[in-house]
Design an enzyme around this catalytic site. Structure first.
Site: not given
Ligand code: SAH
Length: 342
Positions: A84, A97, A104, A108, A111, A194, A336
């Site tokens: 995305e 972004c 990933c 976390c 998320c 980030s 996200c």
């Protein structure tokens, strides 16, 4: 292809060399396919179409928020992975972004991006392509609302805050940002990386020395709570992450950004706000408070508006710079990573 490779390719199609330059110009603007390259003869456009593609990504879905300010792209890569990218038109410019990985590995707990694990790192070209896709939309879609500067149809800001942990993909990240700076004319100061807090990666960025902004996803002021939310905290403790981040700020002169998601009854109490204030006291940081975006697969709740303001008021009372992150494009897929999962 490099400029030289492109030239050879064009010559291989029995075309004069100068066509390569024309094609490169279109590619640099984010042309989605060859049919838009109107200064090329039609037969060449057809030959190119049969032999090549303009981009290492393809738009699967493009969603516009109802206020016209945010566009969310679901992009397909050559190996069918999906990522995305989000374009945000703001009063200060046009911000993209960018995702740095498909999926990933960080795990976390709040998320969506990490739900399916890490698929792979994105290449430098796949990161560049995300900016070019947005750039093309800005310049060709006239239905969209202009931002504060109606003449500005260029991407002016990059935030590497999409899917993935950018500091686990360091070489491609640096190559991408170098390209954005030198070829797309985006100033280092308008780029933000980030991270969940990979200390060696932060140190490497400091050594690299480009004056990009660093944002640390902190989300808790003590190791006990942070470890519960973010497994990476088992490896790199808050004090080590903050030391590395302050060193980056010292070297680059940029203000450090702290991202702090508010999760109802988990990290949004007054005591925790005081603890966060104490952790950051006297430091030149900007705390970005992010009300949690609901992820259906995750068992948290978003904080009430009151809780958000109560938390912020405590930081302000303690003289910590803070801002509440405006949720953008909530009507087109909330958090996200949600679009990709759906
Ligand atoms: N891996 C990097 C960059 C991607 S996440 C990092 O951890 O910083 C970008 C930001 O979105 C991070 O601060 C992340 O913690 C936050 N985020 C993740 N899930 C979210 C959610 N459901 N709601 C709001 N913010 C979220």
């Amino acid at each position: 292809m490099s400029a030289g490779e492109l030239e050879q390719f064009v010559v291989g199609l029995a075309q004069p060399k100068f066509r390569a330059k024309q094609i490169a110009e279109w590619l640099g603007r984010g042309a989605p396919d060859f049919s838009v390259m109107k200064n090329l003869p039609e037969n060449l456009r057809k030959d190119l179409d049969a032999a090549a593609r303009t981009m290492p990504v393809e738009i699967v879905k493009k969603l516009e928020s109802s206020d016209g300010a945010t566009t969310k792209f679901l992009l397909k890569l050559n190996d069918n992975e999906q990522i995305e990218t989000v374009l945000m038109r703001t009063t200060y410019g046009n911000s993209v972004c960018v995702s740095s990985q498909a999926g990933c590995a960080m795990g976390c707990k709040f998320c969506a991006s990490t739900l399916l694990g890490l698929r792979r790192n994105l290449t430098m070209n796949e990161m560049i392509a995300q900016v070019l896709v947005a750039q093309w939309v800005l310049r060709t879609n006239h239905d969209i609302k202009p931002n504060g500067d109606a003449n500005n149809n260029d991407v002016s800001h990059i935030v590497v805050m999409g899917t993935g942990e950018p500091l686990q993909n360091m070489e491609n990240l640096k190559g991408f940002l170098e390209y954005a700076n030198s070829k797309l004319g985006i100033s280092w100061r308008r780029m933000t990386i980030s991270t969940c807090g990979i200390v060696p990666g932060i140190n490497e960025l400091t050594q690299w020395g480009r004056p990009v902004n660093l944002a640390i996803s902190l989300h808790a002021p003590n190791d006990e709570l942070r470890t519960k939310l973010m497994p990476i905290n088992n490896k790199y403790k808050i004090s080590d992450v903050m030391d590395a981040a302050y060193a980056h700020a010292d070297k680059t002169g940029r203000q450090l950004m702290i991202e702090y998601i508010l999760l109802a009854s988990v990290n949004d109490s007054q005591e925790i706000a005081e603890e966060l204030s104490a952790l950051l006291a006297g430091k030149n940081v900007m705390v970005n408070i992010i009300p949690w975006n609901a992820v259906t697969e995750r068992e948290f709740s978003a904080p009430s508006g009151n809780a958000v303001h109560r938390f912020q008021d405590i930081l302000i009372k303690n003289k910590i710079h803070t801002r509440i992150r405006r949720e953008r494009g909530a009507d087109i897929g909330s958090a996200c990573g949600q679009l990709r999962i759906k």
